[in-house]
Each structure stands twice: as C-alpha cells, then as structure tokens.
Design a protein around this motif. Structure first.
Motif, PDB file in Angstrom:
ATOM      1  N   LEU A   1       0.856  -1.165   0.011  1.00  0.00           N
ATOM      2  CA  LEU A   1      -0.162   0.104  -0.157  1.00  0.00           C
ATOM      3  C   LEU A   1       0.834   1.175   0.061  1.00  0.00           C
ATOM      4  N   LEU A   2       2.004   1.271   0.792  1.00  0.00           N
ATOM      5  CA  LEU A   2       2.923   2.332   0.804  1.00  0.00           C
ATOM      6  C   LEU A   2       3.312   2.806  -0.550  1.00  0.00           C
ATOM      7  N   ARG A   3       4.039   1.752  -1.338  1.00  0.00           N
ATOM      8  CA  ARG A   3       4.569   1.727  -2.602  1.00  0.00           C
ATOM      9  C   ARG A   3       3.524   2.125  -3.554  1.00  0.00           C
ATOM     10  N   LEU A   4       2.547   1.841  -3.451  1.00  0.00           N
ATOM     11  CA  LEU A   4       1.186   2.141  -4.351  1.00  0.00           C
ATOM     12  C   LEU A   4       1.055   3.606  -4.417  1.00  0.00           C
ATOM     13  N   ALA A   5       0.830   3.975  -3.031  1.00  0.00           N
ATOM     14  CA  ALA A   5       0.564   5.602  -2.811  1.00  0.00           C
ATOM     15  C   ALA A   5       1.810   6.361  -3.215  1.00  0.00           C
ATOM     16  N   ARG A   6       2.940   5.865  -3.265  1.00  0.00           N
ATOM     17  CA  ARG A   6       4.244   6.603  -3.555  1.00  0.00           C
ATOM     18  C   ARG A   6       4.154   6.721  -4.981  1.00  0.00           C
ATOM     19  N   HIS A   7       3.617   6.140  -5.633  1.00  0.00           N
ATOM     20  CA  HIS A   7       3.885   5.877  -7.154  1.00  0.00           C
ATOM     21  C   HIS A   7       3.238   7.293  -7.709  1.00  0.00           C
ATOM     22  N   PRO A   8       3.775   8.090  -8.608  1.00  0.00           N
ATOM     23  CA  PRO A   8       3.211   9.391  -9.202  1.00  0.00           C
ATOM     24  C   PRO A   8       1.589   9.142  -9.602  1.00  0.00           C
ATOM     25  N   GLU A   9       1.099   8.361 -10.085  1.00  0.00           N
ATOM     26  CA  GLU A   9      -0.375   7.932 -10.440  1.00  0.00           C
ATOM     27  C   GLU A   9      -1.009   7.427  -9.361  1.00  0.00           C
ATOM     28  N   ARG A  10      -0.203   6.857  -8.367  1.00  0.00           N
ATOM     29  CA  ARG A  10      -0.883   5.985  -7.241  1.00  0.00           C
ATOM     30  C   ARG A  10      -1.103   4.859  -7.686  1.00  0.00           C
ATOM     31  N   ARG A  11      -0.667   4.503  -8.986  1.00  0.00           N
ATOM     32  CA  ARG A  11      -0.875   3.121  -9.308  1.00  0.00           C
ATOM     33  C   ARG A  11       0.291   2.586  -9.971  1.00  0.00           C
ATOM     34  N   THR A  12       0.377   1.107 -10.234  1.00  0.00           N
ATOM     35  CA  THR A  12       1.591   0.646 -10.986  1.00  0.00           C
ATOM     36  C   THR A  12       1.377  -0.888 -11.298  1.00  0.00           C
ATOM     37  N   THR A  13       2.198  -1.469 -12.326  1.00  0.00           N
ATOM     38  CA  THR A  13       1.948  -2.846 -12.369  1.00  0.00           C
ATOM     39  C   THR A  13       2.526  -3.653 -11.543  1.00  0.00           C
ATOM     40  N   ALA A  14       1.989  -5.097 -11.397  1.00  0.00           N
ATOM     41  CA  ALA A  14       2.521  -6.072 -10.481  1.00  0.00           C
ATOM     42  C   ALA A  14       4.246  -6.168 -10.739  1.00  0.00           C
ATOM     43  N   ALA A  15       4.434  -6.222 -12.126  1.00  0.00           N
ATOM     44  CA  ALA A  15       5.912  -6.223 -12.312  1.00  0.00           C
ATOM     45  C   ALA A  15       6.706  -5.201 -11.459  1.00  0.00           C
ATOM     46  N   ARG A  16       6.194  -3.913 -11.719  1.00  0.00           N
ATOM     47  CA  ARG A  16       7.057  -2.812 -11.139  1.00  0.00           C
ATOM     48  C   ARG A  16       7.158  -2.950  -9.601  1.00  0.00           C
ATOM     49  N   LEU A  17       5.707  -3.200  -9.095  1.00  0.00           N
ATOM     50  CA  LEU A  17       5.651  -3.304  -7.537  1.00  0.00           C
ATOM     51  C   LEU A  17       6.619  -4.437  -6.958  1.00  0.00           C
ATOM     52  N   ALA A  18       6.965  -5.597  -7.981  1.00  0.00           N
ATOM     53  CA  ALA A  18       7.537  -6.824  -7.507  1.00  0.00           C
ATOM     54  C   ALA A  18       9.184  -6.032  -7.314  1.00  0.00           C
ATOM     55  N   GLU A  19       9.516  -5.396  -8.406  1.00  0.00           N
ATOM     56  CA  GLU A  19      10.696  -4.923  -8.419  1.00  0.00           C
ATOM     57  C   GLU A  19      10.876  -3.927  -7.282  1.00  0.00           C
ATOM     58  N   ASP A  20      10.125  -3.076  -7.071  1.00  0.00           N
ATOM     59  CA  ASP A  20      10.240  -2.064  -6.124  1.00  0.00           C
ATOM     60  C   ASP A  20      10.397  -2.646  -4.768  1.00  0.00           C
ATOM     61  N   LEU A  21       9.749  -4.007  -4.453  1.00  0.00           N
ATOM     62  CA  LEU A  21       9.883  -4.696  -3.018  1.00  0.00           C
ATOM     63  C   LEU A  21      10.620  -5.925  -3.124  1.00  0.00           C
ATOM     64  N   SER A  22      11.261  -6.028  -4.034  1.00  0.00           N
ATOM     65  CA  SER A  22      12.361  -7.234  -4.212  1.00  0.00           C
ATOM     66  C   SER A  22      11.388  -8.533  -3.869  1.00  0.00           C
ATOM     67  N   PHE A  23      10.211  -8.542  -4.546  1.00  0.00           N
ATOM     68  CA  PHE A  23       9.620  -9.897  -4.201  1.00  0.00           C
ATOM     69  C   PHE A  23       9.597 -10.819  -5.519  1.00  0.00           C
ATOM     70  N   THR A  24       9.537 -12.079  -5.435  1.00  0.00           N
ATOM     71  CA  THR A  24       9.435 -12.987  -6.517  1.00  0.00           C
ATOM     72  C   THR A  24       8.140 -12.647  -7.148  1.00  0.00           C
ATOM     73  N   SER A  25       7.748 -12.892  -8.435  1.00  0.00           N
ATOM     74  CA  SER A  25       6.547 -12.722  -9.026  1.00  0.00           C
ATOM     75  C   SER A  25       5.214 -13.404  -8.454  1.00  0.00           C
ATOM     76  N   GLY A  26       5.917 -14.807  -8.241  1.00  0.00           N
ATOM     77  CA  GLY A  26       4.956 -15.686  -7.639  1.00  0.00           C
ATOM     78  C   GLY A  26       4.458 -15.259  -6.279  1.00  0.00           C
ATOM     79  N   GLY A  27       5.445 -14.803  -5.498  1.00  0.00           N
ATOM     80  CA  GLY A  27       5.207 -14.467  -3.990  1.00  0.00           C
ATOM     81  C   GLY A  27       4.116 -13.001  -4.068  1.00  0.00           C
TER      82      GLY A  27
END
Length: 156
Positions: free
Chosen positions: A45-71
């Motif tokens: 939620l914090l990362r989504l709120a910080r994005h310029p348009e307050r939304r992003t793709t799952a791929a970008r979010l996974a990169e931001d959080l250092s998560f695997t795509s499956g996780g």
C-alpha cells in the motif's frame, strides 16, 4: 576459523540484523495494532501510494519490493480479496493490469502511518543528530546501490 568469528564485516552484519529485528519488530506490531495490516500489505500500500499516479503494474511493484512474481501474485490476490487493492486495465498494454489501493486500503494505510511515524521516529531518528541521520541515509544508500549492481563478489 577463530579469526573469522570476530571479523569486522561479520560483527557489523550481526549489528545490522539486530537493529532490523528490533526496529522492524516494533514497527510491525505498531502497524498491525493500528490497522490490522501485515508488514507486506503495508509495504504494498505504501509503494502504491508513492507512485506518481498512485498505481503501477505488478511487475514494477515486485521490483520495488524485491519480491518474486509468484510471491507477489499470492499477496496481491489476498489483498484484492480483502478489499485493499483493485486491478484496473492498463491503458497501453491489454495484457497488463494496474494495481491501485482501494479506499479501504488507503484508510488502513493512513491509520498505520499515523501510528508508525511517531514510533519509527522515536526508534530510528531521535537517537541521531540531523547530521548523523544524513550520514546514515547516505551510507545505507551506498551499500544498497553497491549490492544492487551485483558488485559483491565471493572470496577466492
């Protein structure tokens, strides 16, 4: 082996882990008590709120959080079921979707931050002078950039 037990890098790493456990554990408890959010939900939620348009793709979010795509896929599914986030069609790519926090997600993020900021300020900022805070931020950033570049090499 005895000379490696007290190697400065090993000792520093242990200190960083203890600090992370102490501050992170308190932060997670504070966030959960205030909002019911787990640490990963809060971070999404914090990362989504910080994005310029307050939304992003799952791929970008996974990169931001250092998560695997499956996780991240499993976490996003749970958060969507809980009404914390919504999926929107991507305007430029029909195969992709955008993730956005729902009104409920923003409400819980606000509750979490209202409790979290004073607690993390007391734990992480108050013990340091303004100059020390800047130095710590610069040092942490330098190490993170170094690790992200993959320049850490194993011993020969």
């Amino acid at each position: 082996m005895s000379d490696l037990l007290n190697d400065p890098a090993v000792v520093l790493y242990g200190d960083v882990l203890r600090l992370t456990d102490a501050v992170g554990g308190r932060a997670e408890r504070t966030i959960r008590e205030a909002s019911g959010l787990g640490g990963s939900e809060f971070e999404v939620l914090l990362r989504l709120a910080r994005h310029p348009e307050r939304r992003t793709t799952a791929a970008r979010l996974a990169e931001d959080l250092s998560f695997t795509s499956g996780g991240l896929t499993r976490l996003i599914a749970r958060m969507e079921t809980a009404g914390l986030i919504t999926r929107l069609p991507h305007p430029d790519d029909r195969r992709a979707t955008l993730l956005e926090a729902s009104p409920k997600g923003y409400e819980l993020l606000e509750r979490a931050l209202t409790a979290h900021v004073p607690q993390i300020t007391a734990d992480l900022m108050e013990p340091l002078t303004p100059v020390e805070r800047l130095m710590l931020r610069e040092l942490v950033t330098k190490v993170l950039v170094h690790c992200a570049r993959g320049t850490v090499s194993p011993p020969e």
